[in-house]
Design an enzyme around this catalytic site. Structure first.
Site, PDB file in Angstrom:
ATOM      1  N   GLY A  61      40.774 -27.409 -36.873  1.00  0.00           N
ATOM      2  CA  GLY A  61      41.482 -26.173 -36.608  1.00  0.00           C
ATOM      3  C   GLY A  61      42.009 -25.408 -37.795  1.00  0.00           C
ATOM      4  N   SER A  62      43.065 -24.624 -37.498  1.00  0.00           N
ATOM      5  CA  SER A  62      43.469 -23.482 -38.311  1.00  0.00           C
ATOM      6  C   SER A  62      44.114 -23.831 -39.648  1.00  0.00           C
ATOM      7  CB  SER A  62      44.449 -22.658 -37.502  1.00  0.00           C
ATOM      8  OG  SER A  62      45.155 -21.778 -38.313  1.00  0.00           O
ATOM      9  N   THR A  63      43.958 -22.891 -40.603  1.00  0.00           N
ATOM     10  CA  THR A  63      44.591 -23.057 -41.906  1.00  0.00           C
ATOM     11  C   THR A  63      46.091 -22.812 -41.844  1.00  0.00           C
ATOM     12  OG1 THR A  63      43.970 -20.790 -42.325  1.00  0.00           O
ATOM     13  CG2 THR A  63      42.603 -22.463 -43.314  1.00  0.00           C
ATOM     14  N   VAL A  64      46.565 -22.139 -40.791  1.00  0.00           N
ATOM     15  CA  VAL A  64      48.020 -21.961 -40.644  1.00  0.00           C
ATOM     16  C   VAL A  64      48.678 -23.338 -40.501  1.00  0.00           C
ATOM     17  CG1 VAL A  64      49.842 -20.799 -39.326  1.00  0.00           C
ATOM     18  CG2 VAL A  64      47.632 -19.718 -39.564  1.00  0.00           C
ATOM     19  N   GLY A  65      47.892 -24.328 -40.087  1.00  0.00           N
ATOM     20  CA  GLY A  65      48.366 -25.708 -39.984  1.00  0.00           C
ATOM     21  C   GLY A  65      48.977 -26.217 -41.283  1.00  0.00           C
TER      22      GLY A  65
END
Lengths: 132, 379
Positions: A61-65
């Site tokens: 999943g996301s790079t905001v992670g």
């Protein structure tokens, strides 16, 4: 037992393990305010990873992670160390930014060998994991 | 990954901004099997909006005490720096957003606040970049023939501070070649190109690189919309168009697929029409005004989003829009600002906005061609 691993984010930590056989995204799978795994399809749903050595195959999943891990470290809900079989960018960058020791590519499949609750040492300066 | 002595020193630097940046690049290099670091010409950093990165992102960026080594541009913020009150942004959001921007100023970044940095500083064919912002990445690789991997905001910033990026993936010619031919022979407008991009992004196998065959050549702005849509449903960072883009060469027989999309537009009764995802170019602004000019003052709320750079260059045009009740905001966009959350239904002409608005801003979104979007403003 002591096995070699690749250093991704440097540091040292020792504590109780939480082990999952499934991939984890820090954006969505974890409640950052408590450290609890909330993903319904996880094999560790409901377990708390705050202050634990989190062992799982890798991210999804996301790079905001990456910022989620940083936030968790700030408020004290982050794992104290992470061991991945093969890590991926959002977790690697998140661990470095949050200063959480992270190693991956252990010599053996530690997900199969280490059990939740066991005490594990992670040396992400010299690249090894030790338990029992 | 091999590090030079100078790079080793940076990894051990007393300045945590430098050592962390280096640590990030080395980790990524190791993960992707890069053999070395390579110098970059520019960096473009996403994750600027306070709405997206929150207090954690703000604190981390504020802590960085370093200067970027290359031209560094930044993505849109969560508000127009001048018209933030008109956007109903509250004081707290404003002050946090300004702190993020000031932190980037101290780092030496240029406060471009746009997702189309290539309209201001156009990379050259073959330039090595470290860009984040998926729509800008895919444009730089596909349309301009520059070379960048799909970076995150943090890794692009790390590369800006070091002036280098790990050498792997799309920086290597061998990994940029088309592997599947994609035919689409329908009508071409922003709605259809968006749908082609979104659909292909969903069905394409990972690591496959498409080469499109269209009925006619696309305009640059049309390639921008196609790429932005493709990159919102996949992690694709490059495409080719036969007889058009710089690296569109077929060297061996390739598998072929045909994309079909829904012909009819869905009925929509929007309380906002938002155009400019990615940010509008000068040509797009002019095209939109051609219709506004004939019809006069709009009856429904319509907002155009562009960069401060393009708006400044077209000051008179912007004034004419405003006279016709068409709002123009710069420095921000409908996807990264909290603005969208005030509306019930938003009509857009971009597959990217169509994908992200329901997910990030929890708002009902419809997709139509640019002309249909503008006509709706007069209903």
């Amino acid at each position: 037992m002591k096995v070699k691993a690749r250093v991704i984010s440097r540091g040292f930590a020792s504590g109780k393990a939480v082990v999952s056989r499934k991939r984890i995204s820090f954006l969505g799978d974890v409640d950052p305010s408590t450290g609890k795994i909330v993903a319904k399809d996880s094999d560790i749903t409901g377990l708390n990873i705050a202050g634990k050595v989190l062992i799982f195959p890798g991210g999804r999943g996301s790079t905001v992670g990456s910022y989620v891990l940083y936030k968790m470290k700030k408020i004290g809900t982050a794992p104290i160390a992470i061991v991945n079989l093969e890590t991926e960018p959002s977790i690697a960058v998140g661990a470095i930014v949050a200063e959480i020791p992270l190693v991956d590519k252990p010599e053996i499949n530690v997900v199969e060998f280490i059990k939740t609750g066991e005490i594990v040492e992670v040396d992400a300066n010299n690249g090894w994991i030790k338990w029992k | 990954m091999y590090l030079t002595k100078e790079e080793e020193k940076m990894l051990e630097s007393d300045n945590p901004a430098v050592s962390k940046a280096m640590e990030i690049l080395v980790a990524l290099g190791d993960i992707f099997g890069a053999e070395k670091l390579i110098k970059i010409k520019s960096a473009h950093v996403s994750g600027i909006s306070y709405q997206n990165i929150g207090n954690e992102g703000l604190e981390w960026i504020e802590k960085l005490n370093a200067k970027v080594k290359v031209k560094t541009t930044i993505n849109p913020a969560g508000m127009d720096l001048e018209k933030w009150k008109e956007m109903e942004i509250d004081e707290e959001f404003y002050s946090k957003q300004i702190r993020i921007i000031n932190a980037f100023k101290r780092l030496g970044a240029e406060i471009t606040l746009t997702c189309t940095p290539y309209l201001q500083y156009t990379p050259k064919h073959g330039d090595i970049l470290s860009w984040s912002e998926s729509s800008a990445i895919i444009y730089a690789n596909s349309v301009l023939g520059a070379k960048t991997n799909r970076e995150s905001g943090i890794s692009a910033l790390a590369a800006a501070i070091i002036g280098k990026t790990p050498y792997y993936g799309l920086l290597i010619d061998e990994n940029r070649k088309p592997s599947i031919i994609v035919e689409y022979d329908g009508e071409i407008n922003y709605r259809t190109l968006s749908l082609v991009g979104l659909k292909l992004g969903e069905i394409l196998e990972r690591n496959k690189i498409p080469l499109f065959k269209f009925q006619r050549k696309l305009k640059k702005d049309e390639m921008k919309i196609l790429g932005a849509s493709l990159a919102s449903t996949s992690d694709l960072a490059i495409f080719h168009i036969l007889d058009q883009t710089p690296e569109a060469r077929i060297e061996k027989p390739l598998e072929k697929i045909t994309i079909e999309i829904e012909k009819d537009e869905t009925e929509c009764d929007p309380d906002l029409i938002a155009l400019g995802c990615p940010h509008l170019s000068e040509n797009e602004l002019k095209g939109i005004f051609e219709i506004i000019k004939k019809e006069g003052k709009v009856k429904r709320e319509i907002i155009l989003f562009t960069s401060r750079y393009v708006a400044k260059k077209n000051k008179k045009l912007i004034e004419k829009f405003e006279k016709n009740k068409v709002k123009v905001f710069t420095d921000t966009c409908i996807v990264v600002s909290p603005l969208a959350e005030r509306f019930g239904t938003i009509l857009v002409d971009s597959g990217k906005a169509f994908t992200y608005l329901p997910k990030l801003r929890k708002v009902r979104t419809c997709l139509a061609s640019t002309i249909c979007c503008i006509r709706k403003a007069y209903e």
